[in-house]
Design an enzyme around this catalytic site. Structure first.
Site, PDB file in Angstrom:
ATOM      1  N   GLN A   1       0.446  -1.069   0.062  1.00  0.00           N
ATOM      2  CA  GLN A   1       0.258   0.214   0.086  1.00  0.00           C
ATOM      3  C   GLN A   1       0.831   1.201   0.312  1.00  0.00           C
ATOM      4  O   GLN A   1       0.516   2.507  -0.457  1.00  0.00           O
ATOM      5  CB  GLN A   1      -1.217   0.062   1.432  1.00  0.00           C
ATOM      6  CG  GLN A   1      -2.624   1.317   1.236  1.00  0.00           C
ATOM      7  CD  GLN A   1      -3.542   0.435   0.477  1.00  0.00           C
ATOM      8  OE1 GLN A   1      -3.197  -1.040   0.704  1.00  0.00           O
ATOM      9  NE2 GLN A   1      -4.255   1.419  -0.319  1.00  0.00           N
TER      10      GLN A   1
ATOM     11  N   LYS B   1       2.243   1.760  -3.758  1.00  0.00           N
ATOM     12  CA  LYS B   1       0.545   2.074  -4.970  1.00  0.00           C
ATOM     13  C   LYS B   1      -0.133   3.549  -4.401  1.00  0.00           C
ATOM     14  O   LYS B   1      -0.095   4.213  -5.054  1.00  0.00           O
ATOM     15  CB  LYS B   1      -0.469   0.823  -4.125  1.00  0.00           C
ATOM     16  CG  LYS B   1      -1.839   1.315  -4.761  1.00  0.00           C
ATOM     17  CD  LYS B   1      -3.116   0.275  -4.103  1.00  0.00           C
ATOM     18  CE  LYS B   1      -2.701  -1.125  -3.761  1.00  0.00           C
ATOM     19  NZ  LYS B   1      -3.953  -2.036  -3.436  1.00  0.00           N
TER      20      LYS B   1
ATOM     21  N   LYS C   1      -2.514  -1.031   6.472  1.00  0.00           N
ATOM     22  CA  LYS C   1      -3.817  -1.551   5.661  1.00  0.00           C
ATOM     23  C   LYS C   1      -4.057  -2.768   7.699  1.00  0.00           C
ATOM     24  O   LYS C   1      -3.279  -2.833   8.732  1.00  0.00           O
ATOM     25  CB  LYS C   1      -2.843  -2.860   4.986  1.00  0.00           C
ATOM     26  CG  LYS C   1      -3.526  -3.894   4.879  1.00  0.00           C
ATOM     27  CD  LYS C   1      -4.193  -3.177   2.879  1.00  0.00           C
ATOM     28  CE  LYS C   1      -5.741  -4.265   2.868  1.00  0.00           C
ATOM     29  NZ  LYS C   1      -6.074  -2.933   1.740  1.00  0.00           N
TER      30      LYS C   1
ATOM     31  N   GLY D   1     -12.040  -0.418   2.989  1.00  0.00           N
ATOM     32  CA  GLY D   1     -12.430  -1.852   2.607  1.00  0.00           C
ATOM     33  C   GLY D   1     -11.441  -2.756   2.178  1.00  0.00           C
ATOM     34  O   GLY D   1     -10.633  -1.742   1.968  1.00  0.00           O
ATOM     35  N   ASP D   2     -11.610  -4.090   1.870  1.00  0.00           N
ATOM     36  CA  ASP D   2     -11.378  -4.636   1.325  1.00  0.00           C
ATOM     37  C   ASP D   2     -12.000  -6.364   1.823  1.00  0.00           C
ATOM     38  O   ASP D   2     -12.556  -6.040   1.048  1.00  0.00           O
ATOM     39  CB  ASP D   2      -9.692  -5.171   2.108  1.00  0.00           C
ATOM     40  CG  ASP D   2      -9.032  -5.771   0.961  1.00  0.00           C
ATOM     41  OD1 ASP D   2      -8.036  -4.979   0.054  1.00  0.00           O
ATOM     42  OD2 ASP D   2      -8.678  -6.691   1.170  1.00  0.00           O
TER      43      ASP D   2
ATOM     44  N   ASN E   1     -16.307  -7.548  -4.812  1.00  0.00           N
ATOM     45  CA  ASN E   1     -16.475  -5.752  -5.206  1.00  0.00           C
ATOM     46  C   ASN E   1     -15.199  -5.540  -6.644  1.00  0.00           C
ATOM     47  O   ASN E   1     -16.105  -5.152  -7.980  1.00  0.00           O
ATOM     48  CB  ASN E   1     -16.054  -4.905  -3.848  1.00  0.00           C
ATOM     49  CG  ASN E   1     -15.507  -3.775  -4.229  1.00  0.00           C
ATOM     50  OD1 ASN E   1     -14.747  -2.898  -5.752  1.00  0.00           O
ATOM     51  ND2 ASN E   1     -17.029  -2.939  -4.742  1.00  0.00           N
TER      52      ASN E   1
ATOM     53  N   SER F   1     -10.774   6.484  -2.774  1.00  0.00           N
ATOM     54  CA  SER F   1     -10.652   6.555  -1.361  1.00  0.00           C
ATOM     55  C   SER F   1     -10.538   8.510  -0.775  1.00  0.00           C
ATOM     56  O   SER F   1     -11.160   9.136  -0.322  1.00  0.00           O
ATOM     57  CB  SER F   1      -9.771   5.984  -0.831  1.00  0.00           C
ATOM     58  OG  SER F   1     -10.625   5.021  -0.597  1.00  0.00           O
TER      59      SER F   1
HETATM   60  P1  NDP Z   1     -15.049  -9.215  -1.848  1.00  0.00           P
HETATM   61  O1  NDP Z   1     -14.557  -9.703  -0.195  1.00  0.00           O
HETATM   62  O2  NDP Z   1     -15.643  -7.962  -2.730  1.00  0.00           O
HETATM   63  O3  NDP Z   1     -14.041 -10.260  -2.656  1.00  0.00           O
HETATM   64  C1  NDP Z   1     -13.498 -11.317  -2.939  1.00  0.00           C
HETATM   65  C2  NDP Z   1     -14.110 -12.476  -4.545  1.00  0.00           C
HETATM   66  O4  NDP Z   1     -12.522 -13.203  -4.136  1.00  0.00           O
HETATM   67  C3  NDP Z   1     -14.785 -13.226  -3.645  1.00  0.00           C
HETATM   68  O5  NDP Z   1     -15.467 -13.681  -4.895  1.00  0.00           O
HETATM   69  C4  NDP Z   1     -13.977 -14.199  -3.274  1.00  0.00           C
HETATM   70  O6  NDP Z   1     -14.727 -15.528  -3.568  1.00  0.00           O
HETATM   71  C5  NDP Z   1     -13.052 -14.623  -3.538  1.00  0.00           C
HETATM   72  N1  NDP Z   1     -12.143 -15.265  -2.557  1.00  0.00           N
HETATM   73  C6  NDP Z   1     -11.103 -14.469  -1.567  1.00  0.00           C
HETATM   74  N2  NDP Z   1     -10.129 -15.255  -0.648  1.00  0.00           N
HETATM   75  C7  NDP Z   1     -10.125 -16.398  -1.858  1.00  0.00           C
HETATM   76  C8  NDP Z   1      -9.061 -17.260  -1.489  1.00  0.00           C
HETATM   77  N3  NDP Z   1      -8.691 -17.650  -0.629  1.00  0.00           N
HETATM   78  N4  NDP Z   1      -9.825 -18.256  -2.729  1.00  0.00           N
HETATM   79  C9  NDP Z   1     -10.254 -18.140  -3.256  1.00  0.00           C
HETATM   80  N5  NDP Z   1     -11.567 -16.988  -3.979  1.00  0.00           N
HETATM   81  C10 NDP Z   1     -11.097 -16.286  -2.959  1.00  0.00           C
HETATM   82  O7  NDP Z   1     -13.432  -8.489  -1.547  1.00  0.00           O
HETATM   83  P2  NDP Z   1     -12.807  -7.582  -2.883  1.00  0.00           P
HETATM   84  O8  NDP Z   1     -13.454  -7.482  -4.432  1.00  0.00           O
HETATM   85  O9  NDP Z   1     -12.787  -5.906  -2.146  1.00  0.00           O
HETATM   86  O10 NDP Z   1     -11.219  -7.669  -2.923  1.00  0.00           O
HETATM   87  C11 NDP Z   1     -10.212  -8.518  -4.214  1.00  0.00           C
HETATM   88  C12 NDP Z   1      -9.157  -7.891  -4.091  1.00  0.00           C
HETATM   89  O11 NDP Z   1      -8.484  -6.906  -4.888  1.00  0.00           O
HETATM   90  C13 NDP Z   1      -8.343  -8.318  -3.174  1.00  0.00           C
HETATM   91  O12 NDP Z   1      -6.670  -9.244  -3.594  1.00  0.00           O
HETATM   92  C14 NDP Z   1      -8.259  -6.972  -2.484  1.00  0.00           C
HETATM   93  O13 NDP Z   1      -7.044  -6.861  -1.412  1.00  0.00           O
HETATM   94  C15 NDP Z   1      -8.069  -6.832  -3.681  1.00  0.00           C
HETATM   95  N6  NDP Z   1      -8.371  -4.920  -3.682  1.00  0.00           N
HETATM   96  C16 NDP Z   1      -9.615  -4.398  -3.272  1.00  0.00           C
HETATM   97  C17 NDP Z   1     -10.038  -3.083  -3.721  1.00  0.00           C
HETATM   98  C18 NDP Z   1     -11.276  -2.503  -3.077  1.00  0.00           C
HETATM   99  O14 NDP Z   1     -11.095  -1.260  -2.688  1.00  0.00           O
HETATM  100  N7  NDP Z   1     -12.132  -3.115  -2.541  1.00  0.00           N
HETATM  101  C19 NDP Z   1      -8.773  -1.915  -3.326  1.00  0.00           C
HETATM  102  C20 NDP Z   1      -7.069  -2.762  -4.876  1.00  0.00           C
HETATM  103  C21 NDP Z   1      -7.562  -4.119  -4.291  1.00  0.00           C
HETATM  104  P3  NDP Z   1     -15.699 -16.402  -1.958  1.00  0.00           P
HETATM  105  O15 NDP Z   1     -16.705 -15.270  -1.460  1.00  0.00           O
HETATM  106  O16 NDP Z   1     -15.697 -17.412  -2.487  1.00  0.00           O
HETATM  107  O17 NDP Z   1     -14.855 -16.052  -0.411  1.00  0.00           O
HETATM  108  O1  2IT Z   2      -5.726  -2.574  -1.275  1.00  0.00           O
HETATM  109  C1  2IT Z   2      -6.614  -1.205  -1.353  1.00  0.00           C
HETATM  110  O2  2IT Z   2      -5.863  -0.659  -1.611  1.00  0.00           O
HETATM  111  C2  2IT Z   2      -7.523  -0.769  -1.248  1.00  0.00           C
HETATM  112  N1  2IT Z   2      -8.073  -1.925  -0.228  1.00  0.00           N
HETATM  113  C3  2IT Z   2      -8.195  -0.002  -0.509  1.00  0.00           C
HETATM  114  C4  2IT Z   2      -7.737   0.938   0.464  1.00  0.00           C
HETATM  115  C5  2IT Z   2      -8.011   1.926   0.111  1.00  0.00           C
HETATM  116  O3  2IT Z   2      -8.214   3.227   1.787  1.00  0.00           O
HETATM  117  O4  2IT Z   2      -9.551   2.578   0.314  1.00  0.00           O
END
Ligand code: NDP
Ligand code: 2IT
Length: 447
Positions: A112, A115, A127, A166-167, A242, A379
């Site tokens: 982070q 980034k 984080k 969130g994450d 997401n 954000s």
């Molecule tokens: P969500 O919780 O909305 O979705 C996560 C998705 O990934 C789900 O479909 C989940 O499936 C799957 N998943 C998670 N963990 C596992 C695992 N161990 N094995 C298999 N499938 C898995 O999270 P986000 O979409 O917010 O985050 C997804 C990725 O993006 C993460 O790496 C996060 O760090 C990254 N990210 C998120 C940001 C954000 O703004 N939200 C910003 C930048 C990066 P299931 O529901 O079956 O577990």
């Molecule tokens: O991994 C990421 O960059 C996030 N989950 C978003 C972090 C944020 O503060 O919006």
């Protein structure tokens, strides 16, 4: 390969952080990129900038007790790693997933820093999260957990100190409960203390969509740099949360077809494209697994249980689930099947072997630090709107996001060129992100 000086830094990190394999991996990747920078900037080594960057400014671990709907007591562990505040308040999401431990939070916090630096906005790196498993929990249980989590976290955060978001496992619903408890404990309507809020109480337009949209804009730029586009491309997206959902939405808007996406139970294959309204209904409203999608979508969609979505041939791969989901073998398979671009929506979804395979094959590879920076950048725009008590339109906010992603893309390319690694976005992102933080740290003295 590691530069000699960096090799001893890495050994030191291994010794001081035993067992934290994901953190080691994230540190190693950055150290591998920044060797050439040390030659040009001896002042970084003299003031031990790299050693300092690898040591978090503060690490908080706390107990999160809560009781379920049957009255049974559970104890989880909460984390917040405040990694680096040279560029601004610590900024980064909270992850609720049973796999969370200190090593995961530290890898995410470390990434982070760079980034956030790359976005060009005034945000430091941090984080947090918990080993709490939200799956199968009622809304009331989730709310009680969030309230208990914030009852400790509130004393460590603030709009000028540390701003979570969130994450995985933490979306707008959880952010609402967390903010509600913060407001209640502190008696302050301090909107800028957390981002990803609902639009009715200080959230920003496009934050929900930002990571997926931003990653798609980044890949669009990579394709454009090679004289091509998303138009008519077959795309595979992993995950269905997401990031995945809004990646699918934007890819479709730009003329690509997303033929597969996944969750932890398996993947769906939909040769004619994914019905996004149905996917949103099943994932965001009903919280079901993907087999339910296949059941409702009819016979043109297949659900493939317990297999990796990366076995599906595609031209563009957009991993948007979790760390280390694309192995070296997956990458070889993708390349053999004609994959020309990869955009990491997730954090560190490709293993080091996978990255090597993509780079050697000349695939346009957008690392997470650059490609998924649209989430945290938006954000920072939310913080900006909260500070000025303003709110921008969807169109304006999306234009800002697109501009930020274009700028990150251009800087990655320029920096990679400057250091003799043309087209290498990994080197470009790591070096550019590192230099901005390093220069700020130098300016601030030995702190
Ligand atoms: P969500 O919780 O909305 O979705 C996560 C998705 O990934 C789900 O479909 C989940 O499936 C799957 N998943 C998670 N963990 C596992 C695992 N161990 N094995 C298999 N499938 C898995 O999270 P986000 O979409 O917010 O985050 C997804 C990725 O993006 C993460 O790496 C996060 O760090 C990254 N990210 C998120 C940001 C954000 O703004 N939200 C910003 C930048 C990066 P299931 O529901 O079956 O577990
Ligand atoms: O991994 C990421 O960059 C996030 N989950 C978003 C972090 C944020 O503060 O919006």
């Amino acid at each position: 390969m590691l530069h000699e000086k960096l090799s001893s830094v890495y050994d030191h990190v291994l010794r001081r952080n035993p067992g934290e394999t994901e953190f080691h991996q994230a540190v190693r990747e950055v150290l591998e990129s920044i060797g050439p920078v040390l030659g040009k900037h001896p002042e970084y080594a003299e003031s031990k900038i790299i050693e300092r960057i690898c040591e978090p400014e503060r690490q908080i671990i706390f107990r999160v007790p809560w009781s379920d709907d049957q009255g049974e007591v559970h104890i989880n562990r909460g984390f917040r790693v405040e990694f680096n505040s040279a560029l601004g308040p610590y900024k980064g999401g909270l992850r609720f997933h049973p796999s969370v431990y200190l090593g995961i939070v530290k890898f995410l916090g470390f990434e982070q820093i760079f980034k956030n630096s790359l976005t060009g906005l005034p945000i430091g790196g941090g984080k947090g999260g918990s080993d709490f498993e939200p799956k199968g929990r009622s809304t009331n249980e989730i709310m009680r957990f969030c309230q208990s989590f914030m009852t400790e976290l509130y004393r460590h955060i603030g709009e000028y100190t540390d701003v979570p978001a969130g994450d995985i496992g933490v979306g707008q619903r959880e952010v609402g409960y967390l903010f509600g408890q913060y407001k209640r404990i502190t008696n302050r309507y301090e909107s800028g203390v957390i981002t990803g809020k609902g639009l009715s109480y200080g959230g920003a337009q496009v934050r929900t969509e930002a990571t997926g949209y931003g990653c798609t804009f980044f890949v669009e730029e990579m394709l454009k740099a090679r004289g091509t586009s998303f138009d008519g491309r077959r795309v595979v997206v992993s995950g269905s949360g997401n990031v995945a959902i809004y990646t699918i939405e934007k890819v479709e808007q730009l003329g690509g077809t997303v033929i597969a996406c996944s969750d932890s139970s398996g993947y769906i294959l939909a040769e004619k494209g994914i019905d996004l309204d149905l996917l949103k209904q099943i994932k965001q409203v009903e919280h079901h697994r993907l087999d339910v999608y296949a059941g409702r979508a009819g016979k043109e969609v297949t659900f493939v249980p317990n297999r990796s979505v990366w076995e599906v041939p595609c031209e563009v791969a957009m991993p948007s689930a979790t760390q280390n989901e694309i192995t070296g073998k997956d990458a070889e398979h993708l390349v053999r099947n004609g994959c020309v671009a990869v955009g990491e929506g997730a954090n560190m979804p490709t293993t080091p072997e996978g990255i090597r395979v993509f780079l050697e094959a000349g695939v346009a590879f957008g690392p997470g630090k650059a490609a998924n920076a649209g989430g945290v950048a938006t954000s920072a725009l939310e913080m900006q709107q909260n500070a000025s008590r303003d709110s921008w339109t969807f169109e304006y906010s999306e234009d800002r996001l697109r501009e930020i992603m274009r700028d990150i893309h251009a800087r990655c390319l320029k920096t990679a060129d400057e250091y003799g690694m043309p087209g290498n976005y990994v080197a470009g992102a790591n070096i550019d992100g590192f230099k901005r933080v390093a220069d700020a740290m130098l300016a601030l003295g030995l702190i």
